[in-house]
Design a protein around this motif. Sequence first.
Motif, PDB file in Angstrom:
ATOM      1  N   ILE A 199      54.389 -25.656 -18.081  1.00 47.54           N
ATOM      2  CA  ILE A 199      53.771 -24.490 -18.719  1.00 47.54           C
ATOM      3  C   ILE A 199      53.744 -23.308 -17.759  1.00 47.54           C
ATOM      4  O   ILE A 199      54.070 -22.176 -18.115  1.00 47.54           O
ATOM      5  CB  ILE A 199      52.343 -24.832 -19.191  1.00 47.54           C
ATOM      6  CG1 ILE A 199      52.402 -25.787 -20.391  1.00 47.54           C
ATOM      7  CG2 ILE A 199      51.565 -23.566 -19.553  1.00 47.54           C
ATOM      8  CD1 ILE A 199      51.066 -26.354 -20.783  1.00 47.54           C
ATOM      9  N   SER A 200      53.366 -23.587 -16.504  1.00 48.10           N
ATOM     10  CA  SER A 200      53.317 -22.529 -15.491  1.00 48.10           C
ATOM     11  C   SER A 200      54.694 -21.907 -15.276  1.00 48.10           C
ATOM     12  O   SER A 200      54.841 -20.674 -15.240  1.00 48.10           O
ATOM     13  CB  SER A 200      52.789 -23.111 -14.174  1.00 48.10           C
ATOM     14  OG  SER A 200      52.812 -22.140 -13.153  1.00 48.10           O
ATOM     15  N   ALA A 201      55.717 -22.762 -15.166  1.00 46.26           N
ATOM     16  CA  ALA A 201      57.073 -22.265 -14.921  1.00 46.26           C
ATOM     17  C   ALA A 201      57.604 -21.477 -16.114  1.00 46.26           C
ATOM     18  O   ALA A 201      58.210 -20.408 -15.958  1.00 46.26           O
ATOM     19  CB  ALA A 201      58.004 -23.432 -14.600  1.00 46.26           C
ATOM     20  N   ILE A 202      57.373 -21.990 -17.309  1.00 44.06           N
ATOM     21  CA  ILE A 202      57.880 -21.325 -18.520  1.00 44.06           C
ATOM     22  C   ILE A 202      57.217 -19.968 -18.711  1.00 44.06           C
ATOM     23  O   ILE A 202      57.890 -18.977 -19.020  1.00 44.06           O
ATOM     24  CB  ILE A 202      57.642 -22.220 -19.754  1.00 44.06           C
ATOM     25  CG1 ILE A 202      58.560 -23.446 -19.689  1.00 44.06           C
ATOM     26  CG2 ILE A 202      57.898 -21.438 -21.040  1.00 44.06           C
ATOM     27  CD1 ILE A 202      58.247 -24.495 -20.734  1.00 44.06           C
ATOM     28  N   ILE A 203      55.896 -19.912 -18.522  1.00 42.69           N
ATOM     29  CA  ILE A 203      55.186 -18.638 -18.681  1.00 42.69           C
ATOM     30  C   ILE A 203      55.720 -17.607 -17.690  1.00 42.69           C
ATOM     31  O   ILE A 203      55.956 -16.447 -18.038  1.00 42.69           O
ATOM     32  CB  ILE A 203      53.673 -18.834 -18.507  1.00 42.69           C
ATOM     33  CG1 ILE A 203      53.100 -19.586 -19.712  1.00 42.69           C
ATOM     34  CG2 ILE A 203      52.958 -17.487 -18.340  1.00 42.69           C
ATOM     35  CD1 ILE A 203      51.635 -19.910 -19.597  1.00 42.69           C
ATOM     36  N   GLY A 204      55.927 -18.036 -16.446  1.00 44.55           N
ATOM     37  CA  GLY A 204      56.455 -17.130 -15.438  1.00 44.55           C
ATOM     38  C   GLY A 204      57.827 -16.596 -15.812  1.00 44.55           C
ATOM     39  O   GLY A 204      58.105 -15.395 -15.668  1.00 44.55           O
ATOM     40  N   GLN A 205      58.695 -17.476 -16.327  1.00 47.74           N
ATOM     41  CA  GLN A 205      60.044 -17.059 -16.706  1.00 47.74           C
ATOM     42  C   GLN A 205      60.027 -16.129 -17.916  1.00 47.74           C
ATOM     43  O   GLN A 205      60.773 -15.146 -17.969  1.00 47.74           O
ATOM     44  CB  GLN A 205      60.895 -18.299 -17.012  1.00 47.74           C
ATOM     45  CG  GLN A 205      61.254 -19.126 -15.794  1.00 47.74           C
ATOM     46  CD  GLN A 205      62.053 -18.340 -14.765  1.00 47.74           C
ATOM     47  OE1 GLN A 205      62.973 -17.593 -15.113  1.00 47.74           O
ATOM     48  NE2 GLN A 205      61.693 -18.487 -13.507  1.00 47.74           N
ATOM     49  N   VAL A 206      59.177 -16.433 -18.898  1.00 48.22           N
ATOM     50  CA  VAL A 206      59.110 -15.603 -20.104  1.00 48.22           C
ATOM     51  C   VAL A 206      58.620 -14.195 -19.757  1.00 48.22           C
ATOM     52  O   VAL A 206      59.187 -13.190 -20.217  1.00 48.22           O
ATOM     53  CB  VAL A 206      58.174 -16.245 -21.154  1.00 48.22           C
ATOM     54  CG1 VAL A 206      57.898 -15.265 -22.295  1.00 48.22           C
ATOM     55  CG2 VAL A 206      58.807 -17.516 -21.703  1.00 48.22           C
ATOM     56  N   GLN A 218      53.597  -8.251 -12.676  1.00 46.96           N
ATOM     57  CA  GLN A 218      52.387  -8.738 -12.018  1.00 46.96           C
ATOM     58  C   GLN A 218      51.151  -8.445 -12.855  1.00 46.96           C
ATOM     59  O   GLN A 218      50.237  -9.265 -12.950  1.00 46.96           O
ATOM     60  CB  GLN A 218      52.250  -8.076 -10.638  1.00 46.96           C
ATOM     61  CG  GLN A 218      53.329  -8.471  -9.643  1.00 46.96           C
ATOM     62  CD  GLN A 218      53.237  -9.940  -9.247  1.00 46.96           C
ATOM     63  OE1 GLN A 218      52.178 -10.557  -9.322  1.00 46.96           O
ATOM     64  NE2 GLN A 218      54.354 -10.499  -8.826  1.00 46.96           N
ATOM     65  N   THR A 219      51.133  -7.271 -13.491  1.00 43.80           N
ATOM     66  CA  THR A 219      49.982  -6.870 -14.298  1.00 43.80           C
ATOM     67  C   THR A 219      49.745  -7.837 -15.452  1.00 43.80           C
ATOM     68  O   THR A 219      48.603  -8.164 -15.783  1.00 43.80           O
ATOM     69  CB  THR A 219      50.193  -5.445 -14.849  1.00 43.80           C
ATOM     70  OG1 THR A 219      50.399  -4.545 -13.756  1.00 43.80           O
ATOM     71  CG2 THR A 219      48.992  -4.990 -15.661  1.00 43.80           C
ATOM     72  N   VAL A 220      50.829  -8.317 -16.055  1.00 44.38           N
ATOM     73  CA  VAL A 220      50.717  -9.233 -17.189  1.00 44.38           C
ATOM     74  C   VAL A 220      50.549 -10.673 -16.723  1.00 44.38           C
ATOM     75  O   VAL A 220      49.755 -11.437 -17.288  1.00 44.38           O
ATOM     76  CB  VAL A 220      51.964  -9.117 -18.097  1.00 44.38           C
ATOM     77  CG1 VAL A 220      51.938 -10.182 -19.201  1.00 44.38           C
ATOM     78  CG2 VAL A 220      52.051  -7.725 -18.696  1.00 44.38           C
ATOM     79  N   LEU A 221      51.282 -11.051 -15.673  1.00 49.73           N
ATOM     80  CA  LEU A 221      51.293 -12.458 -15.244  1.00 49.73           C
ATOM     81  C   LEU A 221      49.931 -12.912 -14.722  1.00 49.73           C
ATOM     82  O   LEU A 221      49.512 -14.050 -14.993  1.00 49.73           O
ATOM     83  CB  LEU A 221      52.356 -12.664 -14.167  1.00 49.73           C
ATOM     84  CG  LEU A 221      52.543 -14.114 -13.697  1.00 49.73           C
ATOM     85  CD1 LEU A 221      53.002 -14.982 -14.853  1.00 49.73           C
ATOM     86  CD2 LEU A 221      53.538 -14.178 -12.536  1.00 49.73           C
ATOM     87  N   ILE A 222      49.230 -12.053 -13.995  1.00 47.13           N
ATOM     88  CA  ILE A 222      47.956 -12.465 -13.387  1.00 47.13           C
ATOM     89  C   ILE A 222      46.915 -12.888 -14.427  1.00 47.13           C
ATOM     90  O   ILE A 222      46.374 -13.993 -14.344  1.00 47.13           O
ATOM     91  CB  ILE A 222      47.415 -11.353 -12.465  1.00 47.13           C
ATOM     92  CG1 ILE A 222      48.315 -11.227 -11.220  1.00 47.13           C
ATOM     93  CG2 ILE A 222      45.980 -11.655 -12.044  1.00 47.13           C
ATOM     94  CD1 ILE A 222      47.952 -10.079 -10.305  1.00 47.13           C
ATOM     95  N   PRO A 223      46.622 -12.059 -15.444  1.00 44.31           N
ATOM     96  CA  PRO A 223      45.627 -12.509 -16.435  1.00 44.31           C
ATOM     97  C   PRO A 223      46.094 -13.711 -17.250  1.00 44.31           C
ATOM     98  O   PRO A 223      45.285 -14.583 -17.586  1.00 44.31           O
ATOM     99  CB  PRO A 223      45.422 -11.274 -17.323  1.00 44.31           C
ATOM    100  CG  PRO A 223      46.615 -10.424 -17.100  1.00 44.31           C
ATOM    101  CD  PRO A 223      47.042 -10.666 -15.695  1.00 44.31           C
ATOM    102  N   VAL A 224      47.388 -13.758 -17.561  1.00 44.64           N
ATOM    103  CA  VAL A 224      47.905 -14.915 -18.305  1.00 44.64           C
ATOM    104  C   VAL A 224      47.762 -16.182 -17.471  1.00 44.64           C
ATOM    105  O   VAL A 224      47.373 -17.249 -17.980  1.00 44.64           O
ATOM    106  CB  VAL A 224      49.376 -14.684 -18.701  1.00 44.64           C
ATOM    107  CG1 VAL A 224      49.987 -15.953 -19.294  1.00 44.64           C
ATOM    108  CG2 VAL A 224      49.488 -13.551 -19.703  1.00 44.64           C
ATOM    109  N   SER A 225      48.060 -16.076 -16.183  1.00 43.32           N
ATOM    110  CA  SER A 225      47.931 -17.228 -15.292  1.00 43.32           C
ATOM    111  C   SER A 225      46.482 -17.693 -15.193  1.00 43.32           C
ATOM    112  O   SER A 225      46.204 -18.893 -15.136  1.00 43.32           O
ATOM    113  CB  SER A 225      48.450 -16.877 -13.893  1.00 43.32           C
ATOM    114  OG  SER A 225      49.813 -16.539 -13.927  1.00 43.32           O
ATOM    115  N   LEU A 226      45.562 -16.747 -15.175  1.00 45.38           N
ATOM    116  CA  LEU A 226      44.145 -17.104 -15.107  1.00 45.38           C
ATOM    117  C   LEU A 226      43.713 -17.863 -16.359  1.00 45.38           C
ATOM    118  O   LEU A 226      42.924 -18.813 -16.282  1.00 45.38           O
ATOM    119  CB  LEU A 226      43.300 -15.843 -14.931  1.00 45.38           C
ATOM    120  CG  LEU A 226      43.373 -15.186 -13.554  1.00 45.38           C
ATOM    121  CD1 LEU A 226      42.636 -13.857 -13.555  1.00 45.38           C
ATOM    122  CD2 LEU A 226      42.788 -16.103 -12.484  1.00 45.38           C
ATOM    123  N   ILE A 227      44.247 -17.472 -17.509  1.00 46.69           N
ATOM    124  CA  ILE A 227      43.892 -18.141 -18.762  1.00 46.69           C
ATOM    125  C   ILE A 227      44.325 -19.597 -18.735  1.00 46.69           C
ATOM    126  O   ILE A 227      43.536 -20.503 -19.048  1.00 46.69           O
ATOM    127  CB  ILE A 227      44.515 -17.408 -19.968  1.00 46.69           C
ATOM    128  CG1 ILE A 227      43.817 -16.060 -20.179  1.00 46.69           C
ATOM    129  CG2 ILE A 227      44.427 -18.262 -21.236  1.00 46.69           C
ATOM    130  CD1 ILE A 227      44.469 -15.194 -21.237  1.00 46.69           C
TER     131      ILE A 227
END
Length: 260
Positions: A199-206, A218-227
Motif C-alpha cells: 500500500i505504501s509503495a503503490i500510494i507513493g507511485q500513484v 511532497q504536499t500531497v504525499l505527506i498527509p496521505v502517508s499520515l492517513i
Amino acid sequence: MNKIPAREGWNWVKRGFALFRKQPLGLAALFFGYVLITVALGLVPLVGKLLSYLLVPMFTVAFMQGCANAEAGKRVHPGLLLTGFRSPHSATLFKLGMVYLLLAVLAIAASTLVDGGLWLQILLNQVEQEAIDPKTSSVGAAILFTAFAQLVTFVLLAFTGPLVHWQGMGVGKAVFYSVVGIFGAAKSFAVFALAWFGISAIIGQVVALIFGRTQMFQTVLIPVSLIYTIAAFCSFFAVYCTLFGAPEAEPAKPVAADEA
C-alpha cells in the motif's frame, strides 16, 4: 490458539481502515498528541530520547483504547493519552518501558559492529555528524541496521502493553504471549506486513505519476502517508482482537444528578 488463515492478514488491514473511518479526528488527535510529546522530549539531549522509549507502552495502550472506543461507538478523545498512566497496572507498564529502552540500547550497541561505533559517537555528541563523509563511512548502514532492529522489536512487542493493561499480565508473560501470538500467526502476519508495504509503495507511485517529483508531490504525499500510517496503527487493534479477544471500551462517565 486456533489456526489463523493467511487471508486474515488482509482482513486486518481492511479493518484498520474501517476503524479509522469511524472516528478519524479522534484517532488522529491521539496519534499527533503522542508525536508532539515525542518531539518535545527529543528537544532534551539524550535523556529525552530515552524517555520516549519508556513511554512507548503508554502510547500503545492509549491508542488501542482509542480503537476499542471507536469499535464500540464511543467517543475517542485526547484524554485517552493518559489511559496508561491511570491504569491499575501503570507500574508494570513502566517496567515494560524499561524493556523497550533496553532493547533500543542493545540495537544501537549492536550497530557498532557495522560502523565501528561512529553512529553511537554521533548519538552521544562525541562526533559531529557533518564531519563524517557519508561516501566513505558506514554510518548510513548502521542507522538502517538500528532502525530495522528496533522496528522488529517494536512489532514483536506490539501487544505487550495491551496485555498488561487489559489482562493484567506481568512483563515476562506479556512479552511471551505477544511474541508467541505473532509467530503463531506467522502466515497471516506476513500477508499483513506485505499488504502495508505494498500500500505504501503503490500510494507513493500513484502520487508521483499524478504530480511528478515536484513540490506538490511532497504536499500531497505527506498527509496521505499520515492517513495510512494511522490506519496501520488501527489495524494492530484488529490483530489483537483476533489473537487475544476484543477488549472493553472505556466506560462512559456517569451523569451527575443535576445534569440528568
